[in-house]
Design an enzyme around this catalytic site. Structure first.
Site, mmCIF file in Angstrom:
data_model
loop_
_atom_site.group_PDB
_atom_site.id
_atom_site.type_symbol
_atom_site.label_atom_id
_atom_site.label_comp_id
_atom_site.label_asym_id
_atom_site.label_seq_id
_atom_site.Cartn_x
_atom_site.Cartn_y
_atom_site.Cartn_z
ATOM 1 N N ASP A 19 0.817 -1.218 0.000
ATOM 2 C CA ASP A 19 0.000 0.000 0.000
ATOM 3 C C ASP A 19 0.854 1.273 0.000
ATOM 4 O O ASP A 19 1.951 1.296 0.553
ATOM 5 C CB ASP A 19 -0.904 -0.013 1.244
ATOM 6 C CG ASP A 19 -2.001 1.036 1.165
ATOM 7 O OD1 ASP A 19 -2.350 1.463 0.051
ATOM 8 O OD2 ASP A 19 -2.505 1.426 2.230
ATOM 9 N N ASN A 67 -11.044 -2.670 -4.748
ATOM 10 C CA ASN A 67 -10.285 -1.736 -5.597
ATOM 11 C C ASN A 67 -10.977 -1.426 -6.926
ATOM 12 O O ASN A 67 -10.577 -0.490 -7.634
ATOM 13 C CB ASN A 67 -8.852 -2.239 -5.830
ATOM 14 C CG ASN A 67 -7.946 -2.106 -4.615
ATOM 15 O OD1 ASN A 67 -7.052 -2.925 -4.397
ATOM 16 N ND2 ASN A 67 -8.150 -1.078 -3.804
HETATM 17 C C1 IPE Z 1 -5.379 -2.563 0.328
HETATM 18 O O1 IPE Z 1 -5.087 -1.231 0.115
HETATM 19 C C2 IPE Z 1 -5.372 -3.318 -0.967
HETATM 20 C C3 IPE Z 1 -4.069 -3.447 -1.615
HETATM 21 C C4 IPE Z 1 -2.945 -2.971 -1.193
HETATM 22 C C5 IPE Z 1 -4.075 -4.197 -2.842
HETATM 23 P P1 IPE Z 1 -6.228 -0.129 -0.108
HETATM 24 O O2 IPE Z 1 -5.519 1.131 -0.381
HETATM 25 O O3 IPE Z 1 -7.195 -0.603 -1.120
HETATM 26 O O4 IPE Z 1 -6.957 -0.110 1.312
HETATM 27 P P2 IPE Z 1 -7.772 1.054 2.016
HETATM 28 O O5 IPE Z 1 -8.799 1.540 1.015
HETATM 29 O O6 IPE Z 1 -6.813 2.112 2.396
HETATM 30 O O7 IPE Z 1 -8.378 0.408 3.222
HETATM 31 C C1 IPE Z 2 -1.768 0.146 -3.227
HETATM 32 O O1 IPE Z 2 -1.501 1.519 -3.269
HETATM 33 C C2 IPE Z 2 -2.042 -0.441 -4.576
HETATM 34 C C3 IPE Z 2 -3.423 -0.887 -4.777
HETATM 35 C C4 IPE Z 2 -4.383 -0.838 -3.869
HETATM 36 C C5 IPE Z 2 -3.764 -1.426 -6.077
HETATM 37 P P1 IPE Z 2 -2.682 2.593 -3.289
HETATM 38 O O2 IPE Z 2 -3.047 2.851 -4.692
HETATM 39 O O3 IPE Z 2 -3.780 2.178 -2.389
HETATM 40 O O4 IPE Z 2 -1.921 3.841 -2.685
HETATM 41 P P2 IPE Z 2 -2.521 4.921 -1.699
HETATM 42 O O5 IPE Z 2 -3.034 4.177 -0.495
HETATM 43 O O6 IPE Z 2 -3.606 5.632 -2.432
HETATM 44 O O7 IPE Z 2 -1.360 5.794 -1.366
HETATM 45 MG MG MG Z 3 -4.107 2.476 -0.410
#
Ligand code: IPE
Ligand code: IPE
Ligand code: MG
Length: 239
Positions: A19, A67
């Site tokens: 993340d 997602n």
């Molecule tokens: C969790 O991260 C999913 C992945 C890293 C693939 P998210 O960014 O989707 O989670 P939330 O929305 O902050 O809980």
């Molecule tokens: C994790 O990084 C990747 C996926 C969930 C696909 P994010 O895209 O959630 O990154 P932040 O949390 O917005 O920084």
């Molecule tokens: Mg995220």
């Protein structure tokens, strides 16, 4: 004194919520997909390092069942990166000896991506390096619903009676059927939640939350998380 990998064996199974890609990009004034590209690079680095230090299973959360709420542009960018990674992984398989498994409902992915997943899985089955469990369209709740449906079907077809169900039997219906539970789950990016990751399997996992954003996650950060894990007192409900 900081422990290094030379001092101690790593846990057999490490899981990572990859993340912070979006915030990494934002900080640099770049589009979110540039963050995902940098995140894919971090994954290559860390998977390679995990293999060299002797981790047996590395489970990574790449795309959750939630997602899909993101923009079409971001989703297609992530899917493109996944496709490119899988093509490269299939090409380099004989060199890296990584065994691939996929956790999640792949049926919602494009036919092309589904085929790459199946090819990566079947063509790597014989390798004995690290097993990478790629969580794609994965949700812990969705996994439990899938398992409950599969068990119910086996009750209907006479393979099991309802009272046969035990924790071990249910575990066998999960994506992680043949995989031991992760001893260590790492979440970079500073968020303090599981976001629907490995709900069943994490019952006794040690969580390490780190402030680093995933694209910046280094081999040293993995060492740090493992050192913190070794400092934990795991009681499993005992004393
Ligand atoms: C969790 O991260 C999913 C992945 C890293 C693939 P998210 O960014 O989707 O989670 P939330 O929305 O902050 O809980
Ligand atoms: C994790 O990084 C990747 C996926 C969930 C696909 P994010 O895209 O959630 O990154 P932040 O949390 O917005 O920084
Ligand atoms: Mg995220």
């Amino acid at each position: 004194m900081e422990l290094t990998q030379k001092d101690r064996k790593p846990p057999r199974h490490i899981a990572i919520i990859m993340d912070g890609n979006g915030r990494w990009a934002k900080k640099r004034g770049l589009p979110r997909n540039a963050g995902h590209a940098a995140g894919a690079e971090a994954f290559r680095r860390i998977a390679n390092y995990a293999r060299t230090i002797g981790v047996e299973y590395l489970t990574v959360y790449a795309f959750s069942t939630e997602n899909w709420r993101r923009s079409e542009e971001e989703i297609s960018g992530i899917m493109r990166l996944l496709g490119a990674y899988l093509r490269e992984a299939i090409r380099d398989m004989a060199k890296n000896h990584v065994r691939f498994k996929f956790f999640g409902d792949l049926s919602r992915l494009s036919p092309e991506l589904q085929k790459l997943c199946l090819d990566a899985q079947s063509q790597s089955a014989q390798y004995d390096g690290v097993q990478v469990n790629f969580c794609l369209n994965y949700g812990g709740r969705d996994e439990l619903v899938m398992a409950a449906k599969a068990f119910a079907a086996d009750v209907v077809n006479g393979k099991h009676a309802p009272e046969d169900l035990t924790e071990d039997l249910l575990s066998g219906y999960l994506y992680s059927a043949d995989v031991p539970d992760p001893e260590l789950i790492i979440r970079p990016s500073g968020e303090l939640r599981t976001s629907n990751f490995l709900l069943w399997q994490s019952a006794y996992s040690e969580f390490v939350f780190m402030d680093v954003l995933w694209p910046d996650f280094s081999e040293k950060d993995l060492d740090k998380a493992i050192a913190e894990f070794h400092g934990r007192n795991r009681r499993f409900g005992g004393v």
